[in-house]
Design a protein around this motif. Structure first.
Motif, short mmCIF file in Angstrom:
data_model
loop_
_atom_site.label_atom_id
_atom_site.label_comp_id
_atom_site.label_asym_id
_atom_site.label_seq_id
_atom_site.Cartn_x
_atom_site.Cartn_y
_atom_site.Cartn_z
N ARG A 30 4.65 -145.33 109.24
CA ARG A 30 4.73 -145.65 110.67
C ARG A 30 5.35 -144.50 111.46
O ARG A 30 4.92 -144.19 112.58
N GLN A 31 6.35 -143.85 110.88
CA GLN A 31 6.96 -142.70 111.56
C GLN A 31 5.97 -141.56 111.68
O GLN A 31 5.90 -140.87 112.70
N PHE A 32 5.18 -141.37 110.62
CA PHE A 32 4.15 -140.33 110.65
C PHE A 32 3.16 -140.59 111.77
O PHE A 32 2.79 -139.66 112.51
N VAL A 33 2.72 -141.83 111.92
CA VAL A 33 1.74 -142.15 112.97
C VAL A 33 2.35 -141.92 114.35
O VAL A 33 1.68 -141.40 115.26
N LYS A 34 3.61 -142.27 114.52
CA LYS A 34 4.29 -142.01 115.80
C LYS A 34 4.35 -140.52 116.09
O LYS A 34 4.12 -140.07 117.22
N ASP A 35 4.65 -139.74 115.04
CA ASP A 35 4.71 -138.29 115.21
C ASP A 35 3.35 -137.72 115.59
O ASP A 35 3.26 -136.80 116.41
N VAL A 36 2.30 -138.26 114.99
CA VAL A 36 0.95 -137.80 115.30
C VAL A 36 0.61 -138.11 116.77
O VAL A 36 0.02 -137.28 117.47
N ALA A 37 1.00 -139.28 117.24
CA ALA A 37 0.75 -139.64 118.63
C ALA A 37 1.45 -138.68 119.59
O ALA A 37 0.88 -138.24 120.59
N MET A 38 2.70 -138.33 119.26
CA MET A 38 3.44 -137.39 120.09
C MET A 38 2.82 -135.99 120.00
O MET A 38 2.79 -135.25 120.99
N GLN A 39 2.33 -135.63 118.83
CA GLN A 39 1.65 -134.34 118.65
C GLN A 39 0.45 -134.24 119.59
O GLN A 39 0.24 -133.23 120.25
N ILE A 40 -0.33 -135.31 119.64
CA ILE A 40 -1.52 -135.33 120.50
C ILE A 40 -1.12 -135.21 121.97
O ILE A 40 -1.75 -134.48 122.74
N ALA A 41 -0.06 -135.90 122.35
CA ALA A 41 0.42 -135.83 123.74
C ALA A 41 0.86 -134.41 124.09
O ALA A 41 0.54 -133.90 125.17
N LYS B 18 -8.69 -131.53 120.99
CA LYS B 18 -9.95 -132.14 121.41
C LYS B 18 -10.58 -132.96 120.28
O LYS B 18 -11.33 -133.91 120.53
N TYR B 19 -10.31 -132.55 119.05
CA TYR B 19 -10.94 -133.19 117.88
C TYR B 19 -9.88 -133.41 116.80
O TYR B 19 -8.83 -132.78 116.81
N VAL B 20 -10.21 -134.30 115.86
CA VAL B 20 -9.32 -134.51 114.72
C VAL B 20 -9.46 -133.34 113.75
O VAL B 20 -8.49 -132.74 113.32
N ARG B 21 -10.71 -132.99 113.41
CA ARG B 21 -10.96 -131.91 112.45
C ARG B 21 -12.21 -131.12 112.82
O ARG B 21 -13.00 -131.55 113.69
N LEU C 24 -6.76 -131.21 115.68
CA LEU C 24 -5.45 -131.80 115.41
C LEU C 24 -4.91 -131.41 114.04
O LEU C 24 -3.75 -130.98 113.93
N VAL C 25 -5.70 -131.57 112.99
CA VAL C 25 -5.17 -131.35 111.64
C VAL C 25 -4.82 -129.90 111.37
O VAL C 25 -4.04 -129.60 110.46
N ASP C 26 -5.36 -128.96 112.17
CA ASP C 26 -5.07 -127.54 111.98
C ASP C 26 -3.90 -127.06 112.82
O ASP C 26 -3.44 -125.92 112.66
N GLN C 27 -3.42 -127.89 113.73
CA GLN C 27 -2.33 -127.48 114.61
C GLN C 27 -0.99 -127.45 113.88
O GLN C 27 -0.74 -128.26 112.99
N PRO C 28 -0.10 -126.53 114.26
CA PRO C 28 1.26 -126.56 113.72
C PRO C 28 1.94 -127.86 114.14
O PRO C 28 1.80 -128.30 115.28
N PHE C 29 2.65 -128.47 113.21
CA PHE C 29 3.35 -129.72 113.47
C PHE C 29 4.47 -129.47 114.47
O PHE C 29 5.28 -128.55 114.28
N VAL C 30 4.57 -130.27 115.53
CA VAL C 30 5.55 -130.01 116.58
C VAL C 30 6.99 -130.13 116.09
O VAL C 30 7.89 -129.54 116.68
N LYS C 31 7.22 -130.85 115.01
CA LYS C 31 8.58 -131.00 114.48
C LYS C 31 8.92 -129.95 113.42
O LYS C 31 10.08 -129.82 113.03
N ASP C 32 7.91 -129.24 112.93
CA ASP C 32 8.11 -128.21 111.92
C ASP C 32 6.91 -127.27 111.96
O ASP C 32 5.90 -127.51 111.31
N SER C 33 7.01 -126.20 112.74
CA SER C 33 5.87 -125.33 112.97
C SER C 33 5.44 -124.54 111.73
O SER C 33 4.41 -123.87 111.75
#
Length: 217
Positions: free
Chosen positions: A91-102, A107-110, A157-166
């Motif tokens: 659930r925390q991962f999904v929340k992080d993904v939502a914030m990443q998208i924001a 434009k795309y997932v992959r 999305l999946v190729d982007q650096p993670f906003v919490k750990d680039s």
């Protein structure tokens, strides 16, 4: 170097891996904690790849609304069982993904979702840019492919650096969670709304605001 129980415990807390896996990682890397983490990450990715074809039809739809209601995101992330859908890490991962998208506005997932005509259009634009920069014709195509790959990393999305750990991409974070939880996890789809999008208005830097919120969390 002797591998102590304290070292195993520390590595387990940092990675979420099993005790035997942690002990083996430390043994293989001579007790170097950072190398052991990398070792487990690599093994985790290998384990995740084996689970990639398993059906993931459970999961949750998560929402994220930026302060003031100026950006809204809905994302669906799937797992294999309802049990994992209720898991705190999932659930925390999904929340992080939502914030990443924001924050990062993909434009795309992959990459395989990008229409071929869009790829060719972007390739032609990059080619013309390279030629106008006076680059030699014999290296233009190679430059274009490199810039195209960078473009994919910006919009997928999946190729982007993670906003919490680039240092990690979203794909890497996903695979680490797969290895930890033991189920296939799939970011299926998302939609992102930005207030006034497409209308003439003053430009607000929503990305910086969302990133500031991420750091608070």
């Amino acid at each position: 170097m002797a591998i102590t129980a304290a070292m195993v415990k520390e590595l387990r807390e940092k990675t979420g891996a099993g005790m035997m896996d942690c002990k083996k990682a430390l043994t293989e890397t001579g007790g170097d904690m950072n190398k052991a983490i990398d070792y487990l990450r690599e093994k985790g990715i290998a384990k995740a790849a084996k689970k990639a074809d398993r059906i993931a039809a459970e999961g949750i739809v998560e929402s994220y609304i930026h302060a003031g209601g100026r950006i809204g995101v809905l994302v669906e992330v799937n797992c294999e069982t309802d049990f994992v859908a209720k898991n705190e890490d999932f659930r925390q991962f999904v929340k992080d993904v939502a914030m990443q998208i924001a924050a990062m506005n993909p434009k795309y997932v992959r990459r395989d979702e990008i229409p071929q005509e869009e790829i060719e259009k972007e390739r032609e634009i990059l080619k013309q840019q390279a030629l106008q920069e006076g680059k030699p014709a014999n290296i233009v195509d190679k430059m274009v492919e490199g810039r195209l790959t960078k473009h994919f990393k910006d919009i997928c999305l999946v190729d982007q650096p993670f906003v919490k750990d680039s240092d990690k991409t979203i794909d890497q974070v996903t695979k680490e969670l797969i290895a930890k939880i033991g189920e296939n996890i799939n970011i299926r789809r998302f939609v992102r709304f930005e207030m006034g999008e497409g209308l003439e208005k003053r430009q607000d830097n929503f990305v910086e605001e969302v990133m500031a919120q991420v750091k608070k969390d």
